[in-house]
Design a protein around this motif. Sequence first.
Motif, PDB file in Angstrom:
ATOM      1  N   LYS A 191       0.828  -1.210   0.000  1.00  0.00           N
ATOM      2  CA  LYS A 191       0.000   0.000   0.000  1.00  0.00           C
ATOM      3  C   LYS A 191       0.861   1.258   0.000  1.00  0.00           C
ATOM      4  CE  LYS A 191      -3.577  -2.387   2.680  1.00  0.00           C
ATOM      5  NZ  LYS A 191      -4.260  -2.461   4.009  1.00  0.00           N
ATOM      6  N   VAL A 192       2.033   1.168   0.640  1.00  0.00           N
ATOM      7  CA  VAL A 192       2.971   2.295   0.711  1.00  0.00           C
ATOM      8  C   VAL A 192       4.352   1.787   0.309  1.00  0.00           C
ATOM      9  CG1 VAL A 192       4.075   4.019   2.203  1.00  0.00           C
ATOM     10  CG2 VAL A 192       1.671   3.386   2.591  1.00  0.00           C
ATOM     11  N   VAL A 193       4.991   2.508  -0.607  1.00  0.00           N
ATOM     12  CA  VAL A 193       6.346   2.156  -1.035  1.00  0.00           C
ATOM     13  C   VAL A 193       7.259   3.344  -0.748  1.00  0.00           C
ATOM     14  CG1 VAL A 193       7.852   1.559  -2.962  1.00  0.00           C
ATOM     15  CG2 VAL A 193       5.538   0.584  -2.830  1.00  0.00           C
ATOM     16  N   VAL A 194       8.309   3.082   0.017  1.00  0.00           N
ATOM     17  CA  VAL A 194       9.307   4.102   0.345  1.00  0.00           C
ATOM     18  C   VAL A 194      10.585   3.764  -0.412  1.00  0.00           C
ATOM     19  CG1 VAL A 194      10.642   5.186   2.180  1.00  0.00           C
ATOM     20  CG2 VAL A 194       8.314   4.381   2.648  1.00  0.00           C
ATOM     21  N   LEU A 195      11.114   4.731  -1.166  1.00  0.00           N
ATOM     22  CA  LEU A 195      12.344   4.519  -1.925  1.00  0.00           C
ATOM     23  C   LEU A 195      13.365   5.564  -1.482  1.00  0.00           C
ATOM     24  CD1 LEU A 195       9.810   4.395  -4.388  1.00  0.00           C
ATOM     25  CD2 LEU A 195      11.637   2.919  -5.222  1.00  0.00           C
ATOM     26  N   ASP A 196      14.455   5.097  -0.871  1.00  0.00           N
ATOM     27  CA  ASP A 196      15.508   5.987  -0.377  1.00  0.00           C
ATOM     28  C   ASP A 196      16.656   5.976  -1.384  1.00  0.00           C
ATOM     29  OD1 ASP A 196      17.141   7.590   1.125  1.00  0.00           O
ATOM     30  OD2 ASP A 196      17.325   6.231   2.820  1.00  0.00           O
ATOM     31  N   GLU A 197      16.874   7.119  -2.040  1.00  0.00           N
ATOM     32  CA  GLU A 197      17.898   7.256  -3.092  1.00  0.00           C
ATOM     33  C   GLU A 197      17.739   6.154  -4.145  1.00  0.00           C
ATOM     34  OE1 GLU A 197      19.579   9.856  -3.212  1.00  0.00           O
ATOM     35  OE2 GLU A 197      19.869  10.629  -1.193  1.00  0.00           O
ATOM     36  N   PRO A 198      16.605   6.103  -4.827  1.00  0.00           N
ATOM     37  CA  PRO A 198      16.332   4.972  -5.725  1.00  0.00           C
ATOM     38  C   PRO A 198      17.239   4.886  -6.937  1.00  0.00           C
ATOM     39  CG  PRO A 198      14.664   6.688  -5.991  1.00  0.00           C
ATOM     40  CD  PRO A 198      15.480   7.062  -4.792  1.00  0.00           C
ATOM     41  N   THR A 199      17.890   5.986  -7.338  1.00  0.00           N
ATOM     42  CA  THR A 199      18.745   5.926  -8.529  1.00  0.00           C
ATOM     43  C   THR A 199      20.200   6.237  -8.200  1.00  0.00           C
ATOM     44  OG1 THR A 199      18.338   8.250  -9.138  1.00  0.00           O
ATOM     45  CG2 THR A 199      16.810   6.594  -9.990  1.00  0.00           C
ATOM     46  N   ARG A 200      20.602   6.037  -6.952  1.00  0.00           N
ATOM     47  CA  ARG A 200      21.987   6.303  -6.577  1.00  0.00           C
ATOM     48  C   ARG A 200      22.931   5.428  -7.394  1.00  0.00           C
ATOM     49  NH1 ARG A 200      25.113   3.877  -1.824  1.00  0.00           N
ATOM     50  NH2 ARG A 200      27.055   5.029  -1.858  1.00  0.00           N
ATOM     51  N   GLY A 201      23.866   6.068  -8.103  1.00  0.00           N
ATOM     52  CA  GLY A 201      24.850   5.334  -8.879  1.00  0.00           C
ATOM     53  C   GLY A 201      24.304   4.629 -10.093  1.00  0.00           C
TER      54      GLY A 201
END
Length: 492
Positions: free
Chosen positions: A414-424
């Motif tokens: 229901k909830v998606v948390v993405l921390d720095e999803p495109t790092r590198g």
Amino acid sequence: MTDPVLSLKGISKWYGPLQVLKNVSLDVYPGEVVALLGENGAGKSTLSGIIAGSRTPSEGSMTWLGQPYAPATPREAIDKGVVLIHQELQLLPQLSIAENVFIGRWPMKNGVVDRAQMVRRAQEQLARLNLHIPATRKVAGLSTANQQLIEIAKALALNAKLLILDEPTAALGGAETEALFEQVRKLRSEGVGIIYISHRMEEIKKITDRIVVLRDGERVQEFADSATPVRTIVESMVGRSLDRLFPTLPVPTDRPILQVSGLSSPANSFRDVTFDVKGGEILGIAGLVGAGRTELVRAISGADPISAGSIRLEGEELRLRDPTDAIAKGIVMVPEDRKDQGLVVGHRIGENIIYANLDKLGGRWITPRVKRSFAEIAVAKFGVKGRAEQYASDLSGGNQQKVVIAKWLMRDPKVVVLDEPTRGIDVGARAGIYDIIVNLAKRGVAVIVVSSDLEEVLGVSNRILVLAQGKQAGILNRDEANDVSVMELATI
């Protein structure tokens, strides 16, 4: 022009039947910064590894200061003056910062390690990067940004003649990045040759002298001027016209899925934060390094405790003791460090996907056919360029990130948390991840994106929550958010 410090001629590399480098030639001169660009999987890391002694070429030759050069180990390369700063952190957390900076080459006095000299010299390197932390402190518990600066301090302490920087700013904020650039310029003025690998085009234009582009293992383009338009550079990387990077965002519903009220951390890393995320909404979280962004989303995901406030999911107040509780309720998180926190890199792609979904596949006994089918569906659904039976360690950074995303999204959260999803991750792979994020919102999922890349957080968010020194500085709607308005709040 002087002779090159390093010259590569016809370098090729095979892994079994797979050719990952094809007849690559490259010269690097003293006192210049050469950008090495390409999509994930283009061969940049393999070429860097060959130069730094961690891999051997299948064909071709190298010279160093005019003499034949073929390092069999990284130590041989370091002894020559070639230092590679890896994208992935390689520190020993239970050792001190000083011990990490000088590991394997301790300063000695009367046959024993001269700890006073070691700490003093390490502190000098930290100061060059404006990192004011005691060199006697253990690495464990330091932020990713600070650990990245320690990796750079290790290289500075080696007095390198050729420095390879692989995504050195991926975890750094603006101030840390400028401190690094200052050191790069100083090293360039001292005659050090530098190979700079980054997916941040604004950095390339700011810090490099020329640009070499790899695609599918081949050298396809060189730009003698770093002022070349970004679009031209990116199109040479991906081999196609670049129409747009950020997809069109859907219109959120009026129904809040996640409600956070007065949330505070026991360690005071964030205080009294209040916001909601509606169904079909993408909420960006911006702020400088140390603002409390990661700590906040870890608390929402059950990984860290809270000292005050509440978290509600569809109106129900949650009591999250650990990430398992959050996952069971429908909150999942893609962490900022995919290798240490998101994957078991020594296991297969399919196994990584299955680990997060064992309860969905029948509990204690799962047949090989069911596991294989489930993993193959996830690989195809989320565009992972690999097979379920491949090891995660064999994938590019972009595809590893897609595996982390895939394993959680297969749970229909229901909830998606993405921390720095495109790092590198390169521009082409970024576009694919942005499509995944927007498609989640189109399905009515509440999405939170934490990013140090201001262009990214502006491009992919319906609203932006800005944190400054752990405090909620404000929430901006998409039509009022720009780089100036966000930074004004972030620096309050």
